[in-house]
Design a protein around this motif. Structure first.
Motif: not given
Length: 108
Positions: A37-45, A50-55
């Motif tokens: 599969v091709r990744i076409v977007g970024v999930p809503d994080l 604090a994990l958002r900055a790393e993810s």
């Protein structure tokens, strides 16, 4: 880039609580374990704290790339494994993504 606005499963997750995602890509095509599969977007994080900055950089790194689906979890998220070879996010990663953020590449 967030979840696809027309995805009823994502809307249900946000508005009504947890419900299993269907194993369909952004075009409504079925996706299975082992599919490329091709990744076409970024999930809503939002909500990751604090994990958002790393993810966030990890998810942004794989947009446009193709990966194989390793498994689906109990909520219908597709799990992808990959390595980032350079940069701040360097290392092995395993991420769960909504299937609507993927595009099936089988037969492409």
């Amino acid at each position: 880039m967030g979840a696809v606005a027309s995805c009823p499963d994502c809307a249900t997750f946000r508005l009504k609580g947890r419900r299993k995602h269907r194993a369909c890509d952004r075009d409504g095509k079925r996706v299975r374990v082992g599919d490329l599969v091709r990744i076409v977007g970024v999930p809503d994080l939002t909500g990751m704290g604090a994990l958002r900055a790393e993810s966030q950089p990890v998810f942004e790194h794989i947009v446009g790339q193709s990966k194989r689906i390793r498994e689906f979890d109990e909520l219908g998220f597709a799990w992808l494994d990959f390595t980032i070879r350079k940069g701040k996010s360097k290392g092995w990663h395993s991420v769960a993504m909504e299937p609507c953020l993927l595009k099936n590449r089988q037969g492409a």
